[in-house]
Design a protein around this motif. Structure first.
Motif, mmCIF file in Angstrom:
data_model
loop_
_atom_site.group_PDB
_atom_site.id
_atom_site.type_symbol
_atom_site.label_atom_id
_atom_site.label_comp_id
_atom_site.label_asym_id
_atom_site.label_seq_id
_atom_site.Cartn_x
_atom_site.Cartn_y
_atom_site.Cartn_z
ATOM 1 N N ILE A 180 -2.335 -4.444 5.378
ATOM 2 C CA ILE A 180 -2.925 -4.452 4.041
ATOM 3 C C ILE A 180 -4.424 -4.754 4.102
ATOM 4 N N ALA B 233 0.819 -1.213 0.000
ATOM 5 C CA ALA B 233 0.000 0.000 0.000
ATOM 6 C C ALA B 233 0.853 1.264 0.000
ATOM 7 N N GLU B 234 2.092 1.127 0.422
ATOM 8 C CA GLU B 234 2.963 2.302 0.560
ATOM 9 C C GLU B 234 3.855 2.558 -0.650
ATOM 10 N N THR C 51 -6.601 -3.436 5.882
ATOM 11 C CA THR C 51 -7.391 -2.227 6.116
ATOM 12 C C THR C 51 -7.521 -1.363 4.869
ATOM 13 N N VAL C 52 -6.810 -1.716 3.798
ATOM 14 C CA VAL C 52 -6.823 -0.907 2.578
ATOM 15 C C VAL C 52 -8.132 -1.135 1.840
ATOM 16 N N ARG C 53 -8.766 -0.059 1.401
ATOM 17 C CA ARG C 53 -10.073 -0.150 0.749
ATOM 18 C C ARG C 53 -10.065 0.409 -0.671
ATOM 19 N N GLU C 54 -8.961 0.955 -1.123
ATOM 20 C CA GLU C 54 -8.902 1.543 -2.457
ATOM 21 C C GLU C 54 -7.773 0.916 -3.258
#
Length: 432
Positions: A125, A105-106, A127-130
């Motif tokens: 990862i 994500a980063e 918690t990532v929603r997009e």
């Protein structure tokens, strides 16, 4: 399952930025975003390793490449990211050669590749929603462009660690995808490949739950000058009705599907926690062939899955010919820590290797049969490099003479060598 574990090093001047890409087409797509981010941040003298975790061999190759890069470029910053880094950041942080470990994500965020106070920046990862914003520019030196439409996976196949590297399934809304494809087509790109972890899940998390067929239809309508649209690997459990209808009527949608099959035996498929049976996979292939008779099928298979009997393996071998597959991608089973399959009774490694070799031989025979069936056909092929191109159905073709990379040529298949078709008397296609 992603597409592989091979890697390539983007050659640069010693003071520049190199991105080493392992694994799937989604990684290749994201590596371009990393290159663009590195340029925007003014990064120099850096090597970024975008890793894969699909097999233990992929992780081993990444570690080997990192050590080699430190020897070859002793003064460069070495950054490790991708699925292997997301799943086991401590293992890469423990390598003395590594300067920075970034999570999936980063990795393409502004400033992420620059030095900071934290040597490990890996978030949760799940918690990532997009999805990340994919670059809209064509890839320098590449014949085709990849557009990420989806990331993550909600399924939990017993052999797979990828959900822990990618997170849950999430879709890029259709307007953004269509805009990116339209920009690519306007820049002269002849082929766009839609990529993701679980393509057929696209839209399930969006308002109204649109399907992949909905998206493909919008792309083809919104980018009328795009000569060719291709799908990367899809789940064999489903093809929605709209996508099947588009396969039948849209010549710009490539007649080629790569299916994540993994086995041709029902018991092994259940133990893998796959969502399709042998009969369902065959029925899907037949339905697509009814809609588009010349469609070529590729497939991923795992050889030597835990508890796989001789009879179960023979069922997979028989499936290759029964389904009329053309392209096989074979993985020897690799137990991934933390997965249920790693705790199942394992087969001896020599048995796994032997079965993988036999399955690859079946793949070679399948490709030979497919190439023989193509003799006399007129094909439009995308030039990938001097003397090499890919037909609409993903058949690799060879040709003599000069044609620009990324251009389309048209000709008749006059022969083959068991690996590639021979294209004679070709000419530039009018569509490019």
């Amino acid at each position: 399952m992603p597409d592989g574990s091979a890697y390539s090093l983007a050659e640069t001047a010693p003071s520049g930025v190199a991105v080493v890409t392992f694994g799937c087409r989604l990684n290749a797509c994201e590596s371009q975003a990393i290159r663009e981010r590195a340029a925007a941040d003014g990064l120099t003298d850096t090597v970024v390793f975008n890793t894969c975790a699909v097999t233990g061999e992929a992780v081993r190759q990444a570690r080997q490449a990192i050590r080699k890069a430190r020897r070859d470029r002793p003064g460069s910053r070495l950054v490790v990211t991708g699925c292997a880094a997301q799943i086991d950041p401590a293992a890469f942080a423990a390598m003395a050669e590594v300067d920075l470990v970034l999570g999936n994500a980063e990795k393409s965020a502004p400033g992420a590749l620059q030095a900071g106070t934290l040597r490990v920046r890996v978030g949760d990862i799940m918690t990532v929603r997009e999805t990340a914003t994919a670059p809209a520019a064509a890839f320098t030196g590449r014949a085709r462009a990849y557009v990420e439409i989806q990331n993550g996976c909600d399924h939990r196949c017993t052999f797979c660690v990828i959900p822990f590297g990618r997170g849950n399934a999430r879709s890029t809304p259709a307007p953004g995808v269509v805009d990116r494809v339209r920009v690519l087509a306007a820049s002269g790109v002849a082929e766009v490949v839609l990529t993701g972890v679980d393509l057929t899940s696209w839209g399930a998390d969006l308002p109204g739950r649109p399907t992949l067929g909905d998206l493909v239809g919008k792309i083809l309508a919104g980018a009328p000058t795009l000569p060719r649209l291709r799908l990367s690997s899809i789940d064999a459990a489903e093809i929605d009705a709209d996508l099947l209808a588009l396969m039948a009527r849209e010549s710009r949608l490539a007649p080629h599907l790569h299916l994540s099959l993994q086995s041709g035996d029902d018991l092994i498929l259940k133990r893998m926690k796959r969502r399709h049976s042998r009969a369902q996979a065959l029925a899907l292939i037949e339905a697509v062939r009814q809609a588009r008779p010349q469609t070529a099928f590729g497939a991923d298979f795992i050889a030597g899955f835990p508890t796989e009997s001789d009879a179960a393996f023979e069922n997979t071998l028989a499936f290759v010919a029964e389904a009329g597959l053309a392209f096989l991608h074979v993985f020897p089973f690799s137990p991934r820590p933390g997965t249920p399959a790693a705790r199942m009774p394992q087969l001896p490694r020599d048995v796994v290797r032997e079965r993988a070799a036999r399955l690859r031989a079946a793949g070679d025979a399948a490709l030979d049969r497919w190439l023989s069936s193509q003799l006399g056909r007129r094909v439009v092929a995308l030039v990938e490099r001097p003397g090499r191109a890919r037909a609409e159905d993903f058949t690799e073709v060879v040709f003599e003479g000069d044609a620009p990379c990324g251009g389309l040529i048209v000709g008749v298949v006059s022969g083959h060598d068991g690996k590639r078709a021979l294209l004679q008397d070709w000419e530039r296609a009018l569509t490019n």
